[in-house]
Design an enzyme around this catalytic site. Structure first.
Site, short mmCIF file in Angstrom:
data_model
loop_
_atom_site.label_atom_id
_atom_site.label_comp_id
_atom_site.label_asym_id
_atom_site.label_seq_id
_atom_site.Cartn_x
_atom_site.Cartn_y
_atom_site.Cartn_z
N TRP A 10 44.00 23.02 -17.33
CA TRP A 10 43.69 24.24 -18.11
C TRP A 10 44.92 24.82 -18.78
O TRP A 10 44.82 25.76 -19.56
CB TRP A 10 43.01 25.27 -17.21
N HIS A 95 54.32 16.66 -16.56
CA HIS A 95 53.56 16.74 -17.81
C HIS A 95 54.55 16.80 -18.98
O HIS A 95 55.63 17.39 -18.86
CB HIS A 95 52.66 17.97 -17.80
N GLU A 167 49.86 9.81 -20.94
CA GLU A 167 49.53 10.78 -21.98
C GLU A 167 50.52 10.63 -23.14
O GLU A 167 51.63 11.20 -23.08
CB GLU A 167 49.62 12.20 -21.43
N GLY A 173 46.80 17.57 -27.67
CA GLY A 173 46.52 18.78 -28.44
C GLY A 173 46.46 18.56 -29.94
O GLY A 173 46.42 19.50 -30.72
N GLY A 234 42.72 18.18 -21.53
CA GLY A 234 43.26 19.51 -21.80
C GLY A 234 42.20 20.39 -22.43
O GLY A 234 41.30 20.89 -21.75
P1 13P Z 1 44.37 17.71 -24.88
O1 13P Z 1 43.17 17.10 -24.18
O2 13P Z 1 44.15 19.12 -25.28
O3 13P Z 1 44.87 16.83 -25.98
O4 13P Z 1 45.55 17.77 -23.77
C1 13P Z 1 45.82 16.66 -22.99
C2 13P Z 1 46.73 17.04 -21.89
O5 13P Z 1 47.88 17.35 -22.10
C3 13P Z 1 46.20 17.04 -20.52
O6 13P Z 1 47.21 17.17 -19.58
#
Ligand code: 13P
Length: 251
Positions: A10, A95, A167, A173, A234
């Site tokens: 979140w 992260h 990731e 994002g 995310g």
């Molecule tokens: P989004 O799904 O918003 O691209 O973010 C991914 C994320 O960083 C999950 O840790």
């Protein structure tokens, strides 16, 4: 076979009441879902309220970071015992937002991972390359450094208790999801790195997630890849309906 895991990060969104409402919505919709394994990672200050809102549901609780020391003069930090005290079973570590915005190093990630394991928390260790690094052909080099240094000194038994999340930073994002093949290639490479540091049972058993622009309309194709064992979500984890659709990707 590896049990799929869908985790919602979140990030720094919402107040306690928003987190509570989201958790209550998830509890109502996911009451009977026990597969895949589901974890939500609210901001620290909402953990207690979310635990209460999720009581009796199969959804597990995770945090977004933890400090490696057990207690003491570490202003602003949160310990593993504090996380367990509010009901966390999982913790996201390394992260890219912590690495690139907060300056977290491989050594920090390593110390946090060891502390989480020692406490009995399941670390979800994130790795991933920047767009420039991918464009320079250095994706595997970056991932290898993050895995080798971040997971340095971990035994096969330790590795069997962690989750890794690939990731790519350029997908986070941005709405630009990695092509399933692209994500699969990196996840397979990560599994190979784990194999080099453990044994085939550990490498075959470790769960490697994909994260970055995961949405209800791309989850199924991602999950169809052999080495993608789940997702770290995310933006799409901030709404009950989209997260439920992602969790139910098989239906
Ligand atoms: P989004 O799904 O918003 O691209 O973010 C991914 C994320 O960083 C999950 O840790």
């Amino acid at each position: 076979m590896r049990a799929p895991l869908i985790a919602g990060n979140w990030k720094m969104n919402g107040l306690v009441r928003d987190a509570q409402a989201l958790a209550q919505g998830l509890r109502a919709r996911l009451e009977k879902d026990s597969a895949p394994e589901i974890v939500v990672c609210p901001p620290f200050l909402a953990l207690a309220a979310v635990r209460e809102a999720l009581a009796g549901s199969p959804v597990k609780l995770g945090a977004q970071d933890v400090h490696w020391e057990a207690k003491g003069a570490y202003t602003g930090e949160i310990s593993t015992a504090m996380l367990q005290d509010v009901g966390c079973t999982h913790v996201i570590l390394g992260h890219s937002e912590r690495r690139h915005i907060m300056g977290e190093t491989h050594e920090h990630v390593n110390r946090k991972t060891r502390a989480a394991l020692a406490a009995g928390l399941t670390p979800i260790v994130c790795v991933g390359e920047l767009l420039e690094e991918r464009n320079m052909g250095d994706t595997n080099g970056v991932i290898e450094r993050q895995i080798v240094k971040g997971l340095e000194g971990l035994s096969a038994a330790d590795l069997s208790r962690i989750v890794i999340a690939y990731e790519p930073v350029w997908a986070i994002g941005t709405g630009k999801v990695a092509a399933p093949r692209q994500a699969e290639e990196v996840n397979r490479f990560i599994r190979k790195l784990v194999l080099q540091r453990s044994d085939s049972r550990t490498a075959e058993g470790i769960r490697i997630l994909y994260g970055g622009a995961v949405k209800p309309d791309n989850i199924k194709d991602l999950m169809a890849e052999e080495d993608i064992d789940g997702a770290l979500v995310g933006g799409a984890s901030l709404e009950v309906e989209s997260f439920v659709k992602i969790v139910r990707y098989t239906s």
